[in-house]
Design a protein around this motif. Structure first.
Motif, PDB file in Angstrom:
ATOM      1  N   GLY A 299      17.436  -3.767 -14.302  1.00  0.00           N
ATOM      2  CA  GLY A 299      18.866  -3.874 -14.597  1.00  0.00           C
ATOM      3  C   GLY A 299      19.313  -2.874 -15.640  1.00  0.00           C
ATOM      4  N   LYS A 300      20.222  -3.307 -16.516  1.00  0.00           N
ATOM      5  CA  LYS A 300      20.675  -2.438 -17.607  1.00  0.00           C
ATOM      6  C   LYS A 300      19.515  -2.267 -18.578  1.00  0.00           C
ATOM      7  CE  LYS A 300      25.556  -3.599 -17.487  1.00  0.00           C
ATOM      8  NZ  LYS A 300      26.686  -4.178 -18.208  1.00  0.00           N
ATOM      9  N   TYR A 301      19.293  -1.021 -19.007  1.00  0.00           N
ATOM     10  CA  TYR A 301      18.135  -0.755 -19.864  1.00  0.00           C
ATOM     11  C   TYR A 301      18.452   0.278 -20.926  1.00  0.00           C
ATOM     12  CZ  TYR A 301      17.521   3.652 -17.435  1.00  0.00           C
ATOM     13  OH  TYR A 301      17.721   4.913 -16.938  1.00  0.00           O
ATOM     14  N   ILE A 302      17.559   0.350 -21.922  1.00  0.00           N
ATOM     15  CA  ILE A 302      17.605   1.357 -22.982  1.00  0.00           C
ATOM     16  C   ILE A 302      16.186   1.861 -23.188  1.00  0.00           C
ATOM     17  CG2 ILE A 302      18.095   1.827 -25.412  1.00  0.00           C
ATOM     18  CD1 ILE A 302      19.947  -0.681 -25.321  1.00  0.00           C
ATOM     19  N   ARG A 303      16.015   3.176 -23.261  1.00  0.00           N
ATOM     20  CA  ARG A 303      14.715   3.783 -23.577  1.00  0.00           C
ATOM     21  C   ARG A 303      14.882   4.546 -24.896  1.00  0.00           C
ATOM     22  NH1 ARG A 303      10.713   4.824 -20.094  1.00  0.00           N
ATOM     23  NH2 ARG A 303      12.182   4.722 -18.361  1.00  0.00           N
ATOM     24  N   ILE A 304      13.978   4.278 -25.846  1.00  0.00           N
ATOM     25  CA  ILE A 304      14.019   4.940 -27.151  1.00  0.00           C
ATOM     26  C   ILE A 304      12.686   5.643 -27.381  1.00  0.00           C
ATOM     27  CG2 ILE A 304      14.224   4.612 -29.654  1.00  0.00           C
ATOM     28  CD1 ILE A 304      15.866   2.084 -29.048  1.00  0.00           C
ATOM     29  N   THR A 305      12.749   6.932 -27.749  1.00  0.00           N
ATOM     30  CA  THR A 305      11.553   7.687 -28.102  1.00  0.00           C
ATOM     31  C   THR A 305      11.391   7.641 -29.617  1.00  0.00           C
ATOM     32  OG1 THR A 305      11.841   9.132 -26.209  1.00  0.00           O
ATOM     33  CG2 THR A 305      10.418   9.937 -27.977  1.00  0.00           C
ATOM     34  N   HIS A 306      10.174   7.324 -30.050  1.00  0.00           N
ATOM     35  CA  HIS A 306       9.867   7.162 -31.477  1.00  0.00           C
ATOM     36  C   HIS A 306       8.993   8.325 -31.945  1.00  0.00           C
ATOM     37  CE1 HIS A 306      11.507   3.161 -30.968  1.00  0.00           C
ATOM     38  NE2 HIS A 306      10.722   3.026 -29.926  1.00  0.00           N
ATOM     39  N   GLY A 307       9.533   9.527 -31.880  1.00  0.00           N
ATOM     40  CA  GLY A 307       8.799  10.718 -32.299  1.00  0.00           C
ATOM     41  C   GLY A 307       7.528  10.878 -31.495  1.00  0.00           C
ATOM     42  N   SER A 308       6.453  11.210 -32.169  1.00  0.00           N
ATOM     43  CA  SER A 308       5.168  11.414 -31.489  1.00  0.00           C
ATOM     44  C   SER A 308       4.383  10.108 -31.334  1.00  0.00           C
ATOM     45  CB  SER A 308       4.332  12.428 -32.263  1.00  0.00           C
ATOM     46  OG  SER A 308       4.065  11.930 -33.563  1.00  0.00           O
TER      47      SER A 308
END
Length: 168
Positions: A114-123
């Motif tokens: 469904g509705k989503y969020i992807r977050i990158t946390h640096g390395s």
């Protein structure tokens, strides 16, 4: 910068304490001096000045937990994650939080989660939050650990989806 803010805060607390003690001291000279200072402050600073100073202090204080966990991650080489969702649902809804600071790299909707969020946390890695009712962030927004990024509504056919993928 932090040291300067802490010094200024301590200095303000000491002044406020000294004024309080002076006004209530029973010594005419101290009471008159304290009243003169209070009158000057009353005419020189508005309520808006005080509100702005309080807001700046609140923003600074809210950033401290993320900075502390970031320092721990640097020292230990391991990132500590926050809780991605409230365990207590209010009217079947719960706030969704960034498990760690980072950058929103995608937000949208697909058939699987469904509705989503992807977050990158640096390395360190990336987190994915899905089956959301609403999304409060967008690409390429930077988020802090613990920041509200969306809402989840509890439904029988949709469980909250969370994953964290560590980079090698």
């Amino acid at each position: 910068m932090k040291r300067k803010i802490m010094e200024q805060t301590c200095f303000c607390i000491i002044i406020a304490l000294a004024l309080f003690i002076s006004v209530n001291s029973g010594t005419p000279v101290l009471e008159k001096g304290a009243q003169t200072v209070l009158n000057y402050m009353h005419t020189s600073y508005t309520l808006e000045d005080v509100k702005e100073a309080a807001h700046i202090g609140a923003v600074f204080a809210s950033a401290l937990p993320g900075k502390v966990s970031g320092a721990i991650a640097v020292m230990t080489g391991k990132m500590t994650l926050g809780d991605p969702i409230d365990e207590d649902y209010e009217n079947g809804r719960a706030a969704v939080y960034a498990a760690a600071g980072g950058e929103v790299t995608s937000a949208g909707e697909n058939e699987e989660i469904g509705k989503y969020i992807r977050i990158t946390h640096g390395s360190m890695g990336e987190s994915l939050y899905g089956n959301l009712e609403s999304v409060y962030v967008k690409v390429p927004e930077r988020v802090r650990k613990g920041q509200v990024i969306g809402m989840y509504e509890k439904k029988e056919d949709k469980d909250f989806y969370f994953s964290f993928k560590e980079y090698d």
